[in-house]
Design a protein around this motif. Structure first.
Motif, PDB file in Angstrom:
ATOM      1  N   LYS A   1       2.120  10.162   8.689  1.00 20.24           N
ATOM      2  CA  LYS A   1       3.521   9.770   8.601  1.00 20.24           C
ATOM      3  C   LYS A   1       3.606   8.269   8.431  1.00 20.24           C
ATOM      4  O   LYS A   1       3.012   7.515   9.197  1.00 20.24           O
ATOM      5  N   CYS A   2       4.332   7.836   7.417  1.00 17.92           N
ATOM      6  CA  CYS A   2       4.464   6.414   7.143  1.00 17.92           C
ATOM      7  C   CYS A   2       5.715   5.891   7.840  1.00 17.92           C
ATOM      8  O   CYS A   2       6.800   6.444   7.674  1.00 17.92           O
ATOM      9  N   HIS A   3       5.548   4.843   8.607  1.00 16.68           N
ATOM     10  CA  HIS A   3       6.700   4.293   9.324  1.00 16.68           C
ATOM     11  C   HIS A   3       7.505   3.338   8.456  1.00 16.68           C
ATOM     12  O   HIS A   3       8.507   2.805   8.878  1.00 16.68           O
ATOM     13  N   TRP A   4       6.995   3.069   7.232  1.00 10.85           N
ATOM     14  CA  TRP A   4       7.739   2.184   6.333  1.00 10.85           C
ATOM     15  C   TRP A   4       8.801   2.938   5.562  1.00 10.85           C
ATOM     16  O   TRP A   4       9.948   2.538   5.503  1.00 10.85           O
ATOM     17  N   CYS A   5       8.376   4.026   4.956  1.00  7.48           N
ATOM     18  CA  CYS A   5       9.308   4.760   4.112  1.00  7.48           C
ATOM     19  C   CYS A   5       9.774   6.036   4.782  1.00  7.48           C
ATOM     20  O   CYS A   5      10.673   6.705   4.289  1.00  7.48           O
ATOM     21  N   GLY A   6       9.174   6.376   5.919  1.00 11.09           N
ATOM     22  CA  GLY A   6       9.575   7.581   6.617  1.00 11.09           C
ATOM     23  C   GLY A   6       9.026   8.839   5.969  1.00 11.09           C
ATOM     24  O   GLY A   6       9.333   9.937   6.427  1.00 11.09           O
TER      25      GLY A   6
ATOM     26  N   ASN B   1       0.829  -1.186   0.000  1.00 10.48           N
ATOM     27  CA  ASN B   1       0.000   0.000   0.000  1.00 10.48           C
ATOM     28  C   ASN B   1       0.874   1.250   0.000  1.00 10.48           C
ATOM     29  O   ASN B   1       0.597   2.227  -0.679  1.00 10.48           O
ATOM     30  N   CYS B   2       1.924   1.170   0.751  1.00 12.06           N
ATOM     31  CA  CYS B   2       2.863   2.284   0.830  1.00 12.06           C
ATOM     32  C   CYS B   2       3.444   2.587  -0.540  1.00 12.06           C
ATOM     33  O   CYS B   2       3.519   3.740  -0.949  1.00 12.06           O
ATOM     34  N   HIS B   3       3.820   1.537  -1.265  1.00 11.46           N
ATOM     35  CA  HIS B   3       4.459   1.756  -2.566  1.00 11.46           C
ATOM     36  C   HIS B   3       3.468   2.275  -3.596  1.00 11.46           C
ATOM     37  O   HIS B   3       3.854   2.900  -4.571  1.00 11.46           O
TER      38      HIS B   3
ATOM     39  N   TRP C   1       5.554  10.878   3.949  1.00 11.43           N
ATOM     40  CA  TRP C   1       4.176  11.228   4.256  1.00 11.43           C
ATOM     41  C   TRP C   1       3.273  10.792   3.120  1.00 11.43           C
ATOM     42  O   TRP C   1       3.650  10.892   1.951  1.00 11.43           O
ATOM     43  N   HIS C   2       2.109  10.290   3.476  1.00  9.10           N
ATOM     44  CA  HIS C   2       1.128   9.893   2.477  1.00  9.10           C
ATOM     45  C   HIS C   2      -0.179  10.624   2.740  1.00  9.10           C
ATOM     46  O   HIS C   2      -0.393  11.171   3.807  1.00  9.10           O
ATOM     47  N   LEU C   3      -1.033  10.540   1.732  1.00 11.79           N
ATOM     48  CA  LEU C   3      -2.376  11.095   1.880  1.00 11.79           C
ATOM     49  C   LEU C   3      -3.344   9.957   2.085  1.00 11.79           C
ATOM     50  O   LEU C   3      -3.219   8.899   1.508  1.00 11.79           O
TER      51      LEU C   3
ATOM     52  N   ARG D   1       1.363   7.867  -3.192  1.00  8.30           N
ATOM     53  CA  ARG D   1       2.310   8.913  -3.489  1.00  8.30           C
ATOM     54  C   ARG D   1       2.994   9.339  -2.192  1.00  8.30           C
ATOM     55  O   ARG D   1       2.367   9.433  -1.147  1.00  8.30           O
ATOM     56  N   ARG D   2       4.279   9.573  -2.297  1.00 10.19           N
ATOM     57  CA  ARG D   2       5.067   9.855  -1.102  1.00 10.19           C
ATOM     58  C   ARG D   2       5.561  11.305  -1.104  1.00 10.19           C
ATOM     59  O   ARG D   2       6.008  11.816  -2.124  1.00 10.19           O
ATOM     60  N   PHE D   3       5.459  11.891   0.049  1.00  9.43           N
ATOM     61  CA  PHE D   3       5.990  13.240   0.227  1.00  9.43           C
ATOM     62  C   PHE D   3       7.040  13.195   1.320  1.00  9.43           C
ATOM     63  O   PHE D   3       6.902  12.474   2.306  1.00  9.43           O
TER      64      PHE D   3
HETATM   65 ZN   LIG Z   1       5.212   4.867   2.961  1.00 11.67          ZN
END
Ligand SMILES: [Zn+2]
Length: 72
Positions: A60-65, A27-29, A67-69, A32-34
């Motif tokens: 805040k996403c703890h996977w990629c560090g 889901n993280c991938h 931010w997501h919407l 879109r990542r900020f």
């Molecule tokens: Zn992420």
């Protein structure tokens, strides 16, 4: 003729559950990542210009560090 030593069939680990974190990771991938919350909120603001009904939040996403919407 030497007797061949067949390995016993290994027990299938049926109870082994897939990692629930894999879904989150995928889901993280897909999202879109900020790199900063400010950028993510700016994206929300620009989207709300065309769609004022749009309700989005940043997290805040703890996977990629990053931010997501997410829709609220
Ligand atoms: Zn992420």
């Amino acid at each position: 003729m030497p007797r061949k030593n067949y390995p016993r069939s290994q027990p299938v680990q049926k109870n082994r559950q897939p990692l629930t974190t894999v879904h989150e990771l995928n889901n993280c991938h897909q999202k879109r990542r900020f790199s900063t919350q400010q950028q993510a909120e700016r994206e929300i603001a620009s989207r709300q210009l065309t769609d004022p009904q749009l309700l989005l939040a940043t997290y805040k996403c703890h996977w990629c560090g990053g931010w997501h919407l997410t829709s609220r």
